[in-house]
Design a protein around this motif. Sequence first.
Motif, mmCIF file in Angstrom:
data_model
loop_
_atom_site.group_PDB
_atom_site.id
_atom_site.type_symbol
_atom_site.label_atom_id
_atom_site.label_comp_id
_atom_site.label_asym_id
_atom_site.label_seq_id
_atom_site.Cartn_x
_atom_site.Cartn_y
_atom_site.Cartn_z
ATOM 1 N N LYS A 27 -2.071 3.595 2.938
ATOM 2 C CA LYS A 27 -1.290 2.921 3.986
ATOM 3 C C LYS A 27 -2.148 2.641 5.217
ATOM 4 O O LYS A 27 -1.621 2.435 6.313
ATOM 5 C CB LYS A 27 -0.095 3.791 4.388
ATOM 6 N N LEU A 28 -3.468 2.622 5.040
ATOM 7 C CA LEU A 28 -4.395 2.436 6.162
ATOM 8 C C LEU A 28 -4.141 3.464 7.268
ATOM 9 O O LEU A 28 -4.290 3.191 8.450
ATOM 10 C CB LEU A 28 -4.294 1.006 6.725
ATOM 11 N N ASN A 29 -3.757 4.668 6.826
ATOM 12 C CA ASN A 29 -3.487 5.792 7.736
ATOM 13 C C ASN A 29 -2.432 5.455 8.788
ATOM 14 O O ASN A 29 -2.491 5.931 9.933
ATOM 15 C CB ASN A 29 -4.783 6.278 8.398
ATOM 16 N N ALA A 30 -1.466 4.637 8.374
ATOM 17 C CA ALA A 30 -0.322 4.363 9.244
ATOM 18 C C ALA A 30 0.431 5.664 9.485
ATOM 19 O O ALA A 30 0.574 6.504 8.585
ATOM 20 C CB ALA A 30 0.594 3.328 8.605
ATOM 21 N N VAL A 31 0.935 5.813 10.703
ATOM 22 C CA VAL A 31 1.598 7.060 11.096
ATOM 23 C C VAL A 31 3.067 6.984 10.690
ATOM 24 O O VAL A 31 3.822 6.153 11.180
ATOM 25 C CB VAL A 31 1.477 7.286 12.611
#
Length: 271
Positions: A27-31
């Motif tokens: 998730k592209l390091n989405a928070v």
Amino acid sequence: MNFSNYQTILFERRGRILEITLNRPEKLNAVDELMHEELARLFTDVSNDPDCDVAVITGAGRAFSSGGDIDWMQNMIDDPARFEKTAREGRQIVYSLLDCEKPLIAKLNGHATGLGATIALLCDIIYASETAKIGDPHVSVGFVAGDGGAVIWPQLIGYARAKEFLLTGDLLTATQAAQIGLINHAVSPDELDAHVEQFTNRLATGATKAIRWTKMSINIGLRQLAQTMMDASLAYEALSNISPDHQEAVNAFREKRSPIFGKAPLQEATQ
């Protein structure tokens, strides 16, 4: 300090240097909600860790962090009361970053946007790959930049430039960001690890207490500023959470189209 209870963040020790990796690469390091909870206690745990003197934070995969997870955003739109918890954690993230006694080095292996950019910019030193971009596109998803971006951007690049980038959501290349003082260094992707390792080794072998307390002295003004701004900024962000424009932006993201702001009533946007 035992960091084994974290699920979305990885930890590795290199002597007295703690390497922290945001770990949602798919998730592209989405928070998301869980990572946000963990970020709210991360920097307090780092500050209290007796086994590290310097910490490096980076992202797994291609990005540092792409900001807020879109599904999490929809959940907060559907149940606005959940934003109360998000706001409380948001304050904790900003305050704990500024209160952390250990020098924090942001290693931007890829793009850092939204909350990802805020976290990086509130660190003490920022190194970025020349292929990375950084920006705060909250307004692009109909959201107020209330998570700390309004605090830190003007302090780094002045109010005129900060307003330009926060009001448009435009991204900067790492090279552009370094040229205007938003970050410290933009380096070749192949040399990023070596540059960060060299700098962290220098800090780790320095006068630990003098370095820590110099950092804390520098951060006094930022801490005071954050205390005066964060409640209002997060309140404005909470208002934008229930705005038609925010729902329209979330819908547009999912439908892979450009949002149409200010034209679609909420009941239409949520269909």
